[in-house]
Design an enzyme around this catalytic site. Structure first.
Site, mmCIF file in Angstrom:
data_model
loop_
_atom_site.group_PDB
_atom_site.id
_atom_site.type_symbol
_atom_site.label_atom_id
_atom_site.label_comp_id
_atom_site.label_asym_id
_atom_site.label_seq_id
_atom_site.Cartn_x
_atom_site.Cartn_y
_atom_site.Cartn_z
ATOM 1 N N SER A 115 54.029 65.139 0.030
ATOM 2 C CA SER A 115 53.089 64.540 -1.073
ATOM 3 C C SER A 115 53.972 64.038 -1.918
ATOM 4 O O SER A 115 55.132 64.231 -2.172
ATOM 5 C CB SER A 115 52.500 65.658 -1.391
ATOM 6 O OG SER A 115 51.252 65.257 -2.187
ATOM 7 N N GLU A 126 49.890 73.706 11.107
ATOM 8 C CA GLU A 126 49.519 74.262 10.069
ATOM 9 C C GLU A 126 48.104 74.912 9.909
ATOM 10 O O GLU A 126 47.829 75.688 9.763
ATOM 11 C CB GLU A 126 49.907 73.645 8.725
ATOM 12 C CG GLU A 126 49.397 74.285 7.480
ATOM 13 C CD GLU A 126 49.617 73.346 5.872
ATOM 14 O OE1 GLU A 126 49.981 71.950 6.301
ATOM 15 O OE2 GLU A 126 49.834 73.897 4.995
ATOM 16 N N GLN A 176 59.029 71.270 2.304
ATOM 17 C CA GLN A 176 58.080 70.040 2.735
ATOM 18 C C GLN A 176 58.312 69.159 1.613
ATOM 19 O O GLN A 176 57.697 69.154 0.633
ATOM 20 C CB GLN A 176 56.777 70.479 3.079
ATOM 21 C CG GLN A 176 55.958 69.471 4.008
ATOM 22 C CD GLN A 176 54.576 69.646 4.247
ATOM 23 O OE1 GLN A 176 53.793 70.252 3.366
ATOM 24 N NE2 GLN A 176 54.274 69.804 5.447
ATOM 25 N N GLY A 177 58.793 67.904 2.174
ATOM 26 C CA GLY A 177 58.556 66.554 1.373
ATOM 27 C C GLY A 177 57.514 65.768 2.054
ATOM 28 O O GLY A 177 58.210 64.631 2.250
ATOM 29 N N ASN A 210 40.005 71.342 -0.244
ATOM 30 C CA ASN A 210 38.671 71.550 0.373
ATOM 31 C C ASN A 210 37.859 70.470 0.687
ATOM 32 O O ASN A 210 37.161 70.402 1.369
ATOM 33 C CB ASN A 210 37.609 72.724 -0.565
ATOM 34 C CG ASN A 210 38.220 74.041 -0.556
ATOM 35 O OD1 ASN A 210 39.269 74.494 0.569
ATOM 36 N ND2 ASN A 210 37.490 74.759 -1.243
ATOM 37 N N GLU A 211 38.067 69.759 -0.373
ATOM 38 C CA GLU A 211 37.200 68.212 -0.164
ATOM 39 C C GLU A 211 37.619 67.630 0.963
ATOM 40 O O GLU A 211 36.870 66.970 1.848
ATOM 41 C CB GLU A 211 37.392 67.379 -1.312
ATOM 42 C CG GLU A 211 36.566 67.753 -2.727
ATOM 43 C CD GLU A 211 37.236 69.032 -3.094
ATOM 44 O OE1 GLU A 211 38.274 69.422 -2.933
ATOM 45 O OE2 GLU A 211 36.389 69.901 -3.620
#
Lengths: 392, 323
Positions: A129, A244, A126-127, A374-375
């Site tokens: 980020s 996802e 996966q590209g 998580n944030e």
């Protein structure tokens, strides 16, 4: 409100359990590298050959087309059989790329890619980020310039899991140079053998190289590889992410219950420094029992969410809440095992099979950062579940 | 399989919510002497049939199930309803003598809960209750309190009177069955889930209107993130409550395990959410006039009933769940 499985559900569980009993690989997965990727391909091929590949994929594309509940049953049986972990090098292909091509791809893309993915012939990465974007995908800068029937890509991607083993990449680029935030992005299939791609593995604190930086220097990708429309990549990417967050983590959620039982077995046979068995320590026993309760409740959350989605047809926003619960429980389990194992917990050379508990402890940070930190999951919960006011 | 209130279940939950908000609103607890359920309120509950939701029709009840029982007590919890509502319901389900059962169902006699504490018993509930119910894992006993000296004790929780009973007479009735314990555990877990929900609702509503430093507090991550964590704990506890309620209704062999988990998750969610609710309210959260402390004090009491932390975790270590 009911807990009834249909006869067909029970029959499916029995068949899955029977098949897994004789087909789960006897030798353990190599720790990393191309040998691990080959192991994953072989397992996917075996699932494909015996009709178990793509439990969530529609039947017309070679999958099993199962309901959410039937998928839960399948993952429960995988966990029970201690089958190869489903988050491996086939994960992006099976859980993201395939479903995205099914939802938004052209007929040519479908006929070329889908059976290759399903049979384990090709791996994907996966590209999304980038170095300065993190979980904020709207800040992407990697540029795509249209040149005839190609798009020429220049820039860099970060945290690309398994880039060095992948044949294809789901690549999100900015094709409109003046565009901001979510506008002007394009989702394109990138063949990883295209000239101009340079992969630099990033060594993590797990002592492995499962993520890489990927650099693109005038990489020419055919426009025919665009999934969805040019400039509409954000919409395609949201479709990818919903796969996802919706169902991609079911396996992890259900496997936690098996893992806490293994930790209890470990506490029964491991002696503490004072000679007592770890399970005889009230602190250890209480913490393990509380984690076990969390795991049982996580299973109830999963069944509640999946059966709701089966009824409405639309995944709700609870995926973020479950990911928060699962990552916290995963971490707590690693921490109590660390106390049980004492000094031997500190013996670690990066070999996942030789030191599974230490590896899992280090992995707990990967788990609570990847796929949205998580944030970010708390922000999604605050916005979409609680309706709290936004600052932005 | 479907794990949420559905169809008639939703209607019963809504009816219970409306009735309780009117007959026993949480605001009552700001008035002195509000702990005890009055004879009038008890009769009102009786007239509406709430004490006999899960009692078979042939025994004068509504013939509903553990699921409706849980839905009702979640609403009781939201209003910090007293523990003797639960004791009254359990006695209605346990009583063998038809005449006695009828009086309990109708709310003509009050039932308080007896909990063993060392050699003595704690009596939780209205001072005018003339029956006491003691429930253990495999049995329930109903006592007449007519000639029993009960010494009043101060009560942290404004929703219940507390007394100590040194000796008990022979029981009026003794029932050897797990069912009373199961309904008690389910009811207490449901009340705690209701409290955890009420605490989250209070802070979310407040975070949408209260401003500090020029912004609504709900836009600060220091408030948003603890609220998200409250929602996660609640979701886990509520999902498990539904699972346990359905498991009891369907007499699944692992129902006791799911009840223990449900009570544990409810204990954790109620205690953590009532704590966070006070903290995130700031100064107003520690005032007597606010409801935040009422939820916290009630959660402290309920978390000790039908399985406190030590007992639940001790049982869960070796527990097994079925498919």
């Amino acid at each position: 409100m009911d807990l009834q499985y249909s006869d067909a559900d029970r029959d499916f569980r029995a068949r899955a359990r029977e098949w897994l009993k004789t087909n789960v690989p006897q030798h353990s997965r190599p720790a990393e590298g191309f040998a691990a990727a080959q192991f994953d391909r072989d397992w996917q091929r075996k699932l494909y050959d015996h009709g178990w590949a793509g439990v969530a994929w529609p039947k017309e594309y070679g999958g099993l087309g199962l309901s959410g509940l039937r998928q839960v049953i399948w993952y429960e049986e995988l966990a029970r059989a201690r089958a190869p972990h489903h988050i491996n090098t086939t994960y992006v292909a099976m859980m993201h790329a395939g479903p995205t091509v099914i939802a938004r791809g052209t007929d040519a893309q479908k006929s070329f890619h889908l059976h290759r993915i399903l049979s384990g012939e090709v791996l994907w990465c996966q590209g999304f980020s980038e170095p300065n974007a993190g979980s904020d995908l709207a800040a992407l800068k990697t540029r795509g310039v249209i040149d005839g029937d190609h798009i020429v890509v220049t820039g860099a991607k970060m945290w690309t899991t398994d880039a060095q083993y992948a044949d294809f990449q789901e690549l999100l680029i900015r094709t409109d140079p003046g565009s901001e935030r979510h506008k002007g992005l394009t989702w394109i299939i990138c063949d990883m053998k295209t000239p101009g791609i340079d992969i630099k593995p990033v060594r993590t604190m797990l002592q492995d190289e499962h993520v890489s930086m990927v650099f693109y220097d005038d990489v020419r990708i055919p426009i025919a590889n665009v999934v969805g429309e040019i400039g509409q990549g954000w919409s395609t990417a949201l479709a990818t992410l919903s796969f996802e967050r919706g169902l991609g983590f079911i396996g992890d959620q259900l496997e936690l219950y098996e893992r806490v039982n293994r930790a209890i077995e470990l506490a029964e046979k491991t002696r503490l420094e004072d000679g007592r068995r770890a399970i005889e320590d009230d602190g250890v026993a209480q913490r393990l029992a509380a984690i076990k309760a969390d795991c049982i409740a996580i299973r109830s959350m999963t069944l509640g969410d999946i059966t709701e989605t089966d009824r409405t047809g639309v995944p709700g926003p609870k995926g973020s809440m479950m990911k928060l619960m699962v990552t916290a429980t995963h971490k707590a389990l690693s921490e109590v095992v660390s106390d049980i194992l004492g000094w031997s917990f500190l013996e670690f050379d990066g070999d996942r099979s030789a030191h599974p508990w230490t590896y899992d402890y280090l992995w707990s940070w990967v788990f609570s950062i990847s796929g949205g930190t998580n944030e970010i999951q708390r922000e999604i919960t605050a916005d979409r579940v609680l309706g709290l006011p936004r600052a932005r | 399989m479907y794990l949420a209130p559905d169809g008639d279940e939703v209607e019963i939950a809504d009816a219970a919510g409306t009735f309780l908000a009117d007959a026993m609103p949480i605001d009552r607890l700001h008035s002195p002497g509000s702990a005890d359920t009055t004879a009038t309120v008890r009769r009102l509950f009786g007239d509406m049939g709430w004490f006999a939701l899960a009692v078979p029709e042939c025994e004068g009840g509504s013939g509903l199930s553990a699921v409706e029982h849980a839905l009702f007590f979640r609403e009781v919890g939201r209003q910090c309803g007293p523990v003797d509502v639960l004791a009254q319901c359990l006695a209605a389900n346990a009583a063998i003598d038809g005449g006695l059962r009828g009086e309990i169902i109708a709310g003509r006699r009050g039932v308080a809960l007896l909990v063993a504490d060392g050699e003595a018993h704690r009596l939780i509930g209205s001072a005018d209750s003339d029956l006491g119910l003691s429930v253990e894992l495999g049995c329930a006993r109903l006592f007449s309190l007519a000639a029993v000296p009960a010494a009043p004790r101060p009560s942290l929780d404004p929703a219940n009177s507390l007394r100590i009973v040194e000796t008990l007479p022979a029981p009026l009735e003794s029932i050897d069955s797990e069912r009373t314990w199961q309904l008690g555990q389910l009811g207490a877990a449901a009340m705690l889930v209701g409290i955890a929900e009420a605490a989250l609702d209070l802070i979310v509503d407040y975070a949408k209107i209260r401003e500090t430093f020029g912004r609504k507090i709900g836009s600060w991550q220091a408030v948003r993130h603890p609220c998200a964590d409250m929602a996660v704990r609640l979701e886990a506890a509520r999902s498990q409550l539904w699972y346990a309620a359905a498991a009891v209704k369907e007499r699944r062999v692992d129902a006791a395990v799911h009840l223990d988990v449900a009570k544990h998750m409810a204990n954790v969610a109620a205690l953590a959410n009532t704590d966070a609710n006070i903290q995130l309210h700031g100064g107003i959260g520690v005032t007597d006039e606010h409801n935040a402390h009422l939820l916290m004090k009630h959660a402290l009491l309920l978390s000790r009933l039908f399985g406190a932390k030590r007992m639940l975790l001790g049982r869960l270590l070796d527990a097994r769940v079925e498919d």
